[in-house]
Structures are given as C-alpha cells and as structure tokens.
Scaffold this motif. Structure first.
Motif, PDB file in Angstrom:
ATOM      1  N   PRO A 488     -22.734  24.049 119.596  1.00 46.73           N
ATOM      2  CA  PRO A 488     -23.749  23.586 118.664  1.00 46.73           C
ATOM      3  C   PRO A 488     -23.707  24.225 117.645  1.00 46.73           C
ATOM      4  O   PRO A 488     -24.409  23.756 116.519  1.00 46.73           O
ATOM      5  N   ILE A 489     -23.582  25.530 117.665  1.00 43.03           N
ATOM      6  CA  ILE A 489     -23.742  26.432 116.320  1.00 43.03           C
ATOM      7  C   ILE A 489     -22.690  27.346 116.132  1.00 43.03           C
ATOM      8  O   ILE A 489     -21.637  27.389 117.124  1.00 43.03           O
ATOM      9  N   GLY A 490     -22.555  28.093 115.188  1.00 48.23           N
ATOM     10  CA  GLY A 490     -21.314  28.753 114.850  1.00 48.23           C
ATOM     11  C   GLY A 490     -21.549  29.856 113.680  1.00 48.23           C
ATOM     12  O   GLY A 490     -22.902  29.889 113.022  1.00 48.23           O
ATOM     13  N   THR A 491     -20.749  30.651 113.375  1.00 50.14           N
ATOM     14  CA  THR A 491     -20.828  31.824 112.056  1.00 50.14           C
ATOM     15  C   THR A 491     -19.833  31.766 111.320  1.00 50.14           C
ATOM     16  O   THR A 491     -18.446  31.402 111.581  1.00 50.14           O
ATOM     17  N   LEU A 492     -20.079  31.389 109.927  1.00 45.79           N
ATOM     18  CA  LEU A 492     -19.116  31.447 108.781  1.00 45.79           C
ATOM     19  C   LEU A 492     -19.219  32.759 108.186  1.00 45.79           C
ATOM     20  O   LEU A 492     -20.234  33.090 107.545  1.00 45.79           O
ATOM     21  N   VAL A 493     -17.980  33.471 107.898  1.00 42.67           N
ATOM     22  CA  VAL A 493     -18.069  34.590 107.194  1.00 42.67           C
ATOM     23  C   VAL A 493     -17.189  34.263 105.864  1.00 42.67           C
ATOM     24  O   VAL A 493     -15.953  33.982 106.017  1.00 42.67           O
ATOM     25  N   ILE A 494     -17.566  34.800 104.661  1.00 34.25           N
ATOM     26  CA  ILE A 494     -16.745  34.715 103.375  1.00 34.25           C
ATOM     27  C   ILE A 494     -16.843  36.206 102.896  1.00 34.25           C
ATOM     28  O   ILE A 494     -17.951  36.807 102.462  1.00 34.25           O
ATOM     29  N   PHE A 495     -15.666  36.686 102.702  1.00 34.59           N
ATOM     30  CA  PHE A 495     -15.188  37.870 102.032  1.00 34.59           C
ATOM     31  C   PHE A 495     -15.309  37.353 100.454  1.00 34.59           C
ATOM     32  O   PHE A 495     -14.296  36.857 100.157  1.00 34.59           O
ATOM     33  N   ASP A 496     -15.952  38.033  99.715  1.00 37.48           N
ATOM     34  CA  ASP A 496     -15.601  37.920  98.062  1.00 37.48           C
ATOM     35  C   ASP A 496     -14.640  38.965  97.689  1.00 37.48           C
ATOM     36  O   ASP A 496     -15.092  40.015  97.522  1.00 37.48           O
ATOM     37  N   GLN A 497     -13.542  38.358  97.162  1.00 34.08           N
ATOM     38  CA  GLN A 497     -12.572  39.325  96.924  1.00 34.08           C
ATOM     39  C   GLN A 497     -12.037  39.281  95.635  1.00 34.08           C
ATOM     40  O   GLN A 497     -11.023  39.483  95.145  1.00 34.08           O
ATOM     41  N   ARG A 498     -12.907  38.477  94.716  1.00 35.87           N
ATOM     42  CA  ARG A 498     -12.620  38.258  93.352  1.00 35.87           C
ATOM     43  C   ARG A 498     -12.803  39.601  92.646  1.00 35.87           C
ATOM     44  O   ARG A 498     -13.584  40.357  93.112  1.00 35.87           O
ATOM     45  N   THR A 499     -12.164  39.575  91.564  1.00 33.88           N
ATOM     46  CA  THR A 499     -12.059  41.051  90.722  1.00 33.88           C
ATOM     47  C   THR A 499     -13.366  41.238  90.222  1.00 33.88           C
ATOM     48  O   THR A 499     -13.604  42.106  89.722  1.00 33.88           O
ATOM     49  N   ASN A 500     -14.034  40.168  89.719  1.00 37.43           N
ATOM     50  CA  ASN A 500     -15.337  40.011  89.115  1.00 37.43           C
ATOM     51  C   ASN A 500     -16.524  40.143  89.901  1.00 37.43           C
ATOM     52  O   ASN A 500     -17.660  39.870  89.646  1.00 37.43           O
ATOM     53  N   ALA A 501     -16.310  40.246  91.252  1.00 38.57           N
ATOM     54  CA  ALA A 501     -17.239  40.051  92.412  1.00 38.57           C
ATOM     55  C   ALA A 501     -18.587  41.092  92.282  1.00 38.57           C
ATOM     56  O   ALA A 501     -18.147  42.373  91.699  1.00 38.57           O
ATOM     57  N   PRO A 502     -19.712  40.816  92.638  1.00 42.99           N
ATOM     58  CA  PRO A 502     -20.895  41.495  92.504  1.00 42.99           C
ATOM     59  C   PRO A 502     -20.667  42.840  93.352  1.00 42.99           C
ATOM     60  O   PRO A 502     -19.634  42.900  94.333  1.00 42.99           O
ATOM     61  N   PRO A 503     -21.381  43.968  93.165  1.00 40.70           N
ATOM     62  CA  PRO A 503     -20.948  45.148  94.018  1.00 40.70           C
ATOM     63  C   PRO A 503     -21.277  44.857  95.546  1.00 40.70           C
ATOM     64  O   PRO A 503     -22.155  43.895  95.756  1.00 40.70           O
ATOM     65  N   ILE A 504     -20.744  45.432  96.291  1.00 36.73           N
ATOM     66  CA  ILE A 504     -20.657  45.159  97.856  1.00 36.73           C
ATOM     67  C   ILE A 504     -22.162  45.201  98.366  1.00 36.73           C
ATOM     68  O   ILE A 504     -22.404  44.380  99.192  1.00 36.73           O
ATOM     69  N   ASP A 505     -22.952  46.140  97.856  1.00 34.12           N
ATOM     70  CA  ASP A 505     -24.208  46.026  98.481  1.00 34.12           C
ATOM     71  C   ASP A 505     -25.131  44.812  97.894  1.00 34.12           C
ATOM     72  O   ASP A 505     -26.093  44.519  98.554  1.00 34.12           O
ATOM     73  N   GLU A 506     -24.653  44.500  96.865  1.00 31.55           N
ATOM     74  CA  GLU A 506     -25.517  43.213  96.585  1.00 31.55           C
ATOM     75  C   GLU A 506     -24.962  41.976  97.004  1.00 31.55           C
ATOM     76  O   GLU A 506     -25.924  40.901  97.156  1.00 31.55           O
ATOM     77  N   ARG A 507     -23.593  41.764  97.238  1.00 31.27           N
ATOM     78  CA  ARG A 507     -23.330  40.489  97.816  1.00 31.27           C
ATOM     79  C   ARG A 507     -23.458  40.500  99.292  1.00 31.27           C
ATOM     80  O   ARG A 507     -23.199  39.361  99.849  1.00 31.27           O
ATOM     81  N   THR A 508     -23.562  41.554 100.218  1.00 26.94           N
ATOM     82  CA  THR A 508     -23.215  41.231 101.501  1.00 26.94           C
ATOM     83  C   THR A 508     -25.014  41.180 101.826  1.00 26.94           C
ATOM     84  O   THR A 508     -25.750  41.894 101.522  1.00 26.94           O
ATOM     85  N   ALA A 509     -24.801  39.916 102.732  1.00 25.14           N
ATOM     86  CA  ALA A 509     -26.084  39.385 103.135  1.00 25.14           C
ATOM     87  C   ALA A 509     -25.997  38.370 104.256  1.00 25.14           C
ATOM     88  O   ALA A 509     -24.959  37.912 104.499  1.00 25.14           O
TER      89      ALA A 509
END
Length: 526
Positions: A488-509
């Motif tokens: 009934p439920i699940g988990t989606l994980v999206i890793f931002d690997q763009r060259t212009n991605a926000p800093p890792i501490d800002e995008r990780t949530a």
C-alpha cells in the motif's frame, strides 16, 4: 563412492553428478568431420574442459581420429618467451597423448627447429606419421599472452594454409573464455575495435558452450534424488533454475551448499527456502568463482557496460565497440539481448561487490534500526541515511568509480548494512529503465508471536543535467512496482546529479507525497 555436486575442476562421471558432456557440443563432431578449425568459448566454470575431454575420447574411441585435449595453461608463466611457452605446450601435448592414445597414435620425439616454428613443425611431423587424422583441442588458449600467443596462433594458421601440400592436423579447436575476436587484445591489439585484424582468421565457426536448460537442471538434481532418495519439493528445482539462469557452476554450488554445507539430511525434502538460504550464503561467502567474476568489475571495458546497467541509463557505444561482446563472454550479462545481468545471483553479487566499501564505512549499529517488537524501523533508517549522505555523499560520489551509479550503490550499500543479514534486499535494474527497484524483506516474530515478513518497496532515480525532474515519472513507476508487490505504501529516492544542483545539505530532505494511485509515498531527495 557416492557421487556429489562438483564445483571444482572437470567432472568425473564416477564421482560427480553431471549432464552427458557430449550433448553440450552437438555441432562439434560435424565440424571435425568437415576438417574445420573452430573455436569453443564460454565463461569460466561452465564445463568446457569436461566437454572437450569427452569429445576427444569419443572421437578416438570411434576409431576414425586420433584426438587429444591439451591445456595451454602451462605456457602462461613464460609470457613473451616464445620458445619456453611452445616447449611447455608441446610437453603437455605429449603427456596427454601418452595418457589417452594407443602407442601407435602417439607422436615421435619432436623435431628440433627454430623457436618460432616449434609448434608448426611438431604438429606437422606428428600428422605425417599418425595413421589417423589428428584432432587437437587446445584448451585455455587465452592463458597465453603477447608474443607467445601471436606465435602459437600464427604457426597453427601457417600449418592450416599449407595442408594441401604438407601433413598437418585435420582439425584444430581453440577453447577459452573469450571468442577468437578477443585474442587480438591478449596479443597486444586494440581490445575495443572489432575492425582490427585477428591473428587467427581461419576459424570456420565459433561455438559458445551454453548454460544448462531447465530440463538439464532437473536431470542433474534428479541424479541426486535417485542416488540418495532425497527429493526436491514441488517448484524447488524450477526456483534453482530461476536463481542461477542455468549457469553450471551456480547450479552445482547451490545444491552442494544445501546438501554439504547446510547439511540438510537426506531424509528431509529440499525446499525453495533451502535454496534461498544457500543463495544468500554463496553471495556472502563470495566463493572462488563469484570472487573471480567480481574482480572483472574493475576493468574499464566491463565498467562501460555495468555502470549504465545499474543506473538504468541507455547504453551509448561506438559502432565498433566490442565491450558488450566481451562482457557477455565473461558471463556477467545474459548471452542474448537486451543487456541484463546473466542471472539473479550475479545481479546480486555485482551490486554487493560495488557497494561493499560503503558497508565497511558505516559505523551505525544495525541493531538501532530494530524496533522493540522486532520490526524494521525504516523511517529511522532513511533519516539516518539522510544525515550520513549530507556528511559523506559528495566525497563518495567524487571518486569517479562507477560514477553514473554511485549514489544508487551508496544507498543500496547502506540498506544492506542496515538489514545486516537478518533481512534481504532484492534488486531489479535494467538498461534504459531509468530506475532501480528494491524490495526489502524483514522476517520477525512480534512479542514472541508467529513469524511474519515486513516488506518495503523502493524506487531509486537520478536527476541528471539536461533532463526534467523525474518525480512525476518516478511516482508512476513506483505505483506499478507497488502494485506488483501488492504493497500500500512505498519510498521514492531521487538523487540530484545535475552539475548545477543545490548544495547537498540544502537539497537533502525527507517529505511525503501522494502518488497518482493515491498512495502515501515517502520521498527522499538527495
């Protein structure tokens, strides 16, 4: 002596359960009758030597040929020393002839000649005095390297070309891990170009020794049942074929693990659960065959294929690039399109090996992820991973090793460490799919009650430069995967690997979103 499942060296009929060796190369006798020079190749531990020895014995017994099998392994140590490598092969050839042929078919003393003609002169002299046509099986031919390999192949080719006027073996068979097109690489040519010339361009055909069929797995396991009385439960043999894809070493190793290492009594039926436990033990133990296979993952040619396979990216190669064929010859991927792991066990081994360093660097005690009732605390695992990812993610993904799939491998390594042998993480990944699907299974008995299995479904995606946000596609794909798992439920994980991605501490949530099917989905952005 009772027979057993063999996982080391050629099979011996009196000692091992085995599929009739001659049935595995049905085309070979016809090619010998055509006086063909041809190639037999297959991944390691598939029964090549067993089949070739049986074929040589059968050809000789029929009375039409003098057939000898010889390993070129002894020539490996001599590198580019052509004379020493040639002498080593000829010594083994004489020894094999003395062991398997009647006296009248054996060679006379080898003629003395120059270093570069030892092989061609010796084989020509033997063919001249032998009352039957000679058939020679050169096994482990790719053990030779550099100038020695070039010399041996060139001498055989020269003898072949002169057969109309000078005696020479009627048929020569080269056998090794790779097809003949890759001999040029071992001989110092460009390994990545199909267009470069081969030092052995006289072969009529290349035969690939295949894996066992489902019927052959049933026949092999049936030999054990007939010998010991130990039955397999309904569906167990089919499950063994599914796990192994019929790979001969795995088929034998799986059953051997159950019978000998797990010591399931002969009075007890072998079940799917026994085979699953044996599979996990083989993967964890990294048995010799699996370890040898895994060591190939570090090769650049292999990484070019396996990295996009894990990441789910399309495969983009030069038209002359031969890497797919090379990785197929190694046995890591299936022998037919599309590119995919050869079997579920290899699929697991590949990821376990590539993520093993991550598991070694995680200091969190896995017991902290177990709730008081024994269930698996997935929210805590995800929260801890998010903190760990912020601290270590950029460093780990900057090493350039399997960088296309680095975040996915890091998460899978973290989850593998978290379940710590109590649970299982089943993985599905495919070329061009754009995702990895994970199915986590955690058995536990709440408050001493009956055992149950907690199941969790994941999907991992990457957001790459020049592409749109994969959230919408990921939720649709995850819905389909959860439908299949009936969760009934699940988990989606999206890793931002763009060259212009926000800093890792800002995008990780970690947040929650609703899928198109109305499911509550945990979303981890990293």
């Amino acid at each position: 002596m009772s027979r057993r499942f063999n996982t080391a060296g050629p099979c011996i009929r009196a000692e091992h359960y085995m599929i009739p060796a001659l049935s595995r190369l049905p085309e070979a006798p016809g090619l010998v009758d055509l006086k063909a020079y041809f190639v037999v190749h297959a991944p390691r531990q598939t029964g090549k030597t067993t089949a070739l020895r049986a074929l040589a014995a059968d050809l000789t017994t029929r009375g039409q040929y003098a057939a000898v099998h010889v390993s070129c392994e002894t020539g490996r140590a001599w590198g580019d020393d052509i004379r020493a490598a040639s002498r080593a092969i000829l010594d083994r050839l004489r020894s094999s002839a003395e062991d398997t042929l009647p006296a009248e078919l054996r060679p006379a003393p080898w003629p003395e000649t120059s270093d570069g003609t030892l092989i061609v002169e010796a084989l020509g002299a033997w063919a001249r005095i032998c009352p039957r046509p000679l058939v020679l099986f050169f096994d482990e031919i790719d053990a030779l390297q550099g100038q020695s390999l070039i010399s041996v192949l060139s001498q055989v080719r020269d003898g072949y070309n002169a057969r109309s006027t000078a005696p020479f073996p009627a048929s020569v068979v080269l056998c090794g891990l790779r097809d003949v097109r890759d001999y040029k690489a071992a001989a110092g040519g460009d390994p990545s170009r199909l267009g470069t010339s081969s030092p052995f361009n006289i072969k009529l055909k290349s035969l690939r020794l295949g894996d066992f069929t489902a019927d052959e797995v049933a026949e092999l396991y049936g030999q054990h049942t007939a010998a010991t009385g130990q039955p397999f439960a309904p569906g167990a043999v089919e499950h063994a074929y599914e796990l192994t894809g019929g790979q001969p070493w795995l088929v034998n190793a799986l059953a051997r693990e159950v019978v000998e290492e797990m010591a399931v009594p002969a009075t007890e039926t072998i079940t799917r659960e026994h085979l699953e436990a044996a599979k996990e033990r083989l993967v964890l133990a990294r048995a010799t065959h699996l370890d040898s296979l895994a060591s190939k993952l570090a090769e650049p040619r292999v990484r070019e294929i396996i990295a996009p396979l894990i990441a789910g990216d399309p495969l983009v190669l030069d038209p002359y690039d031969d890497d797919v064929s090379y990785v197929r010859d190694l046995g890591l991927i299936a022998p037919d399109p599309p590119v995919r792991a050869a079997n579920p066990i290899y699929r697991e081994v590949i990821v376990r090996v590539l993520s093993s360093s991550v598991q070694e660097s995680i200091t969190t005690d896995p017991r902290t992820f177990v709730r008081p009732d024994g269930s698996f605390d997935l929210p805590r695992v995800l929260a801890d991973f998010a903190v760990w990812w912020i601290e270590n993610g950029e460093f780990l993904t900057s090493r350039g090793y399997y960088d296309e799939a680095a975040p996915q491998l890091i998460l899978m390594g973290y989850l593998q460490r978290a379940v710590n042998g109590t649970g299982q993480v089943e993985r599905e990944y495919a070329l061009g799919s754009g995702r990895i699907d994970l199915h986590l299974r955690w058995p536990y008995a709440p408050r001493g009650g009956p055992w149950q299995v907690q199941r969790e479904g994941f999907e991992i995606k990457a957001w790459r430069t020049g592409r749109s946000n994969p959230l919408k596609a990921g939720l649709l794909q995850l819905d389909r995967y959860l439908d299949r798992l009936q969760l009934p439920i699940g988990t989606l994980v999206i890793f931002d690997q763009r060259t212009n991605a926000p800093p890792i501490d800002e995008r990780t949530a970690i947040t929650t979103v609703t899928s198109p099917a109305g499911r509550c989905i945990t979303l981890l952005n990293g």
